[in-house]
Design a protein around this motif. Sequence first.
Motif, PDB file in Angstrom:
ATOM      1  N   MET A 188       0.846  -1.173   0.000  1.00  0.00           N
ATOM      2  CA  MET A 188       0.000   0.000   0.000  1.00  0.00           C
ATOM      3  C   MET A 188       0.892   1.236   0.000  1.00  0.00           C
ATOM      4  N   ARG A 189       1.060   1.762  -1.164  1.00  0.00           N
ATOM      5  CA  ARG A 189       1.930   2.931  -1.283  1.00  0.00           C
ATOM      6  C   ARG A 189       1.152   4.214  -1.465  1.00  0.00           C
ATOM      7  N   THR A 190      -0.140   4.119  -1.717  1.00  0.00           N
ATOM      8  CA  THR A 190      -0.933   5.325  -1.920  1.00  0.00           C
ATOM      9  C   THR A 190      -2.160   5.298  -1.013  1.00  0.00           C
ATOM     10  N   ILE A 191      -2.756   6.465  -0.842  1.00  0.00           N
ATOM     11  CA  ILE A 191      -3.992   6.539  -0.058  1.00  0.00           C
ATOM     12  C   ILE A 191      -5.088   5.745  -0.765  1.00  0.00           C
ATOM     13  N   GLY A 192      -5.082   5.753  -2.089  1.00  0.00           N
ATOM     14  CA  GLY A 192      -6.059   4.970  -2.849  1.00  0.00           C
ATOM     15  C   GLY A 192      -5.932   3.485  -2.591  1.00  0.00           C
ATOM     16  N   GLU A 193      -4.699   2.995  -2.533  1.00  0.00           N
ATOM     17  CA  GLU A 193      -4.491   1.579  -2.246  1.00  0.00           C
ATOM     18  C   GLU A 193      -4.926   1.237  -0.825  1.00  0.00           C
ATOM     19  N   LEU A 194      -4.647   2.131   0.114  1.00  0.00           N
ATOM     20  CA  LEU A 194      -5.095   1.925   1.491  1.00  0.00           C
ATOM     21  C   LEU A 194      -6.616   1.904   1.551  1.00  0.00           C
ATOM     22  N   HIS A 195      -7.244   2.841   0.889  1.00  0.00           N
ATOM     23  CA  HIS A 195      -8.710   2.906   0.844  1.00  0.00           C
ATOM     24  C   HIS A 195      -9.279   1.599   0.283  1.00  0.00           C
ATOM     25  N   THR A 196      -8.688   1.116  -0.799  1.00  0.00           N
ATOM     26  CA  THR A 196      -9.150  -0.133  -1.404  1.00  0.00           C
ATOM     27  C   THR A 196      -9.007  -1.299  -0.435  1.00  0.00           C
ATOM     28  N   ALA A 197      -7.851  -1.393   0.232  1.00  0.00           N
ATOM     29  CA  ALA A 197      -7.630  -2.484   1.188  1.00  0.00           C
ATOM     30  C   ALA A 197      -8.666  -2.438   2.307  1.00  0.00           C
ATOM     31  N   LEU A 198      -8.945  -1.239   2.819  1.00  0.00           N
ATOM     32  CA  LEU A 198      -9.929  -1.118   3.894  1.00  0.00           C
ATOM     33  C   LEU A 198     -11.330  -1.466   3.395  1.00  0.00           C
ATOM     34  N   THR A 199     -11.658  -1.022   2.192  1.00  0.00           N
ATOM     35  CA  THR A 199     -12.967  -1.307   1.615  1.00  0.00           C
ATOM     36  C   THR A 199     -13.168  -2.806   1.394  1.00  0.00           C
ATOM     37  N   LEU A 200     -12.091  -3.496   1.057  1.00  0.00           N
ATOM     38  CA  LEU A 200     -12.159  -4.942   0.844  1.00  0.00           C
ATOM     39  C   LEU A 200     -12.128  -5.734   2.151  1.00  0.00           C
ATOM     40  N   GLY A 201     -12.024  -5.034   3.274  1.00  0.00           N
ATOM     41  CA  GLY A 201     -12.087  -5.695   4.568  1.00  0.00           C
ATOM     42  C   GLY A 201     -10.764  -6.189   5.113  1.00  0.00           C
ATOM     43  N   TYR A 202      -9.658  -5.654   4.614  1.00  0.00           N
ATOM     44  CA  TYR A 202      -8.359  -6.104   5.091  1.00  0.00           C
ATOM     45  C   TYR A 202      -7.970  -5.506   6.440  1.00  0.00           C
ATOM     46  N   GLY A 203      -8.708  -4.531   6.920  1.00  0.00           N
ATOM     47  CA  GLY A 203      -8.450  -3.961   8.242  1.00  0.00           C
ATOM     48  C   GLY A 203      -9.374  -4.603   9.256  1.00  0.00           C
ATOM     49  N   PHE A 204      -9.662  -3.863  10.301  1.00  0.00           N
ATOM     50  CA  PHE A 204     -10.589  -4.319  11.327  1.00  0.00           C
ATOM     51  C   PHE A 204     -12.010  -3.897  10.941  1.00  0.00           C
ATOM     52  N   PRO A 205     -13.010  -4.546  11.509  1.00  0.00           N
ATOM     53  CA  PRO A 205     -14.389  -4.150  11.197  1.00  0.00           C
ATOM     54  C   PRO A 205     -14.611  -2.661  11.466  1.00  0.00           C
ATOM     55  N   GLY A 206     -15.203  -1.994  10.504  1.00  0.00           N
ATOM     56  CA  GLY A 206     -15.503  -0.572  10.641  1.00  0.00           C
ATOM     57  C   GLY A 206     -14.386   0.363  10.224  1.00  0.00           C
ATOM     58  N   ASP A 207     -13.216  -0.182   9.918  1.00  0.00           N
ATOM     59  CA  ASP A 207     -12.075   0.669   9.566  1.00  0.00           C
ATOM     60  C   ASP A 207     -12.316   1.508   8.313  1.00  0.00           C
ATOM     61  N   ALA A 208     -12.966   0.956   7.317  1.00  0.00           N
ATOM     62  CA  ALA A 208     -13.162   1.708   6.071  1.00  0.00           C
ATOM     63  C   ALA A 208     -13.963   2.984   6.339  1.00  0.00           C
ATOM     64  N   ASP A 209     -15.054   2.861   7.075  1.00  0.00           N
ATOM     65  CA  ASP A 209     -15.874   4.042   7.391  1.00  0.00           C
ATOM     66  C   ASP A 209     -15.140   4.996   8.313  1.00  0.00           C
ATOM     67  N   ASP A 210     -14.441   4.442   9.310  1.00  0.00           N
ATOM     68  CA  ASP A 210     -13.682   5.289  10.232  1.00  0.00           C
ATOM     69  C   ASP A 210     -12.593   6.061   9.497  1.00  0.00           C
ATOM     70  N   PHE A 211     -11.904   5.387   8.584  1.00  0.00           N
ATOM     71  CA  PHE A 211     -10.848   6.040   7.813  1.00  0.00           C
ATOM     72  C   PHE A 211     -11.404   7.195   6.997  1.00  0.00           C
ATOM     73  N   GLU A 212     -12.501   6.953   6.308  1.00  0.00           N
ATOM     74  CA  GLU A 212     -13.102   8.007   5.484  1.00  0.00           C
ATOM     75  C   GLU A 212     -13.495   9.220   6.334  1.00  0.00           C
ATOM     76  N   ALA A 213     -14.131   8.971   7.468  1.00  0.00           N
ATOM     77  CA  ALA A 213     -14.574  10.068   8.340  1.00  0.00           C
ATOM     78  C   ALA A 213     -13.385  10.829   8.910  1.00  0.00           C
ATOM     79  N   GLU A 214     -12.390  10.101   9.393  1.00  0.00           N
ATOM     80  CA  GLU A 214     -11.228  10.753   9.987  1.00  0.00           C
ATOM     81  C   GLU A 214     -10.391  11.471   8.938  1.00  0.00           C
ATOM     82  N   LEU A 215     -10.284  10.903   7.744  1.00  0.00           N
ATOM     83  CA  LEU A 215      -9.546  11.558   6.669  1.00  0.00           C
ATOM     84  C   LEU A 215     -10.222  12.867   6.279  1.00  0.00           C
ATOM     85  N   ALA A 216     -11.528  12.829   6.126  1.00  0.00           N
ATOM     86  CA  ALA A 216     -12.264  14.060   5.791  1.00  0.00           C
ATOM     87  C   ALA A 216     -12.076  15.114   6.875  1.00  0.00           C
TER      88      ALA A 216
END
Length: 81
Positions: free
Chosen positions: A1-29
């Motif tokens: 994961m070298r870009t924010i886009g790749e990180l976003h994709t990994a989180l969206t695909l569930g590679y993090g913890f439950p809820g991470d994708a939504d938390d990341f989006e909110a905290e990033l914004a």
Amino acid sequence: MRTIGELHTALTLGYGFPGDADDFEAELAREINHSDPADLNGVVRLVEAFRGRVVARQDPDFDTAVAAAVAEIQAARGTRQ
């Protein structure tokens, strides 16, 4: 994961913890909306933290390490079940 886009994709695909994708989006914004354009250190820290969460979650020994730590804490407190 070298870009924010790749990180976003990994989180969206569930590679993090439950809820991470939504938390990341909110905290990033929130970070972007409150950051000085010349100082994006908050965004960098956020990306590093979530990248670390994905790496930790994908480590095959992670669950075992967490379970061992919980068992140690419970044993120290005398609450082992």
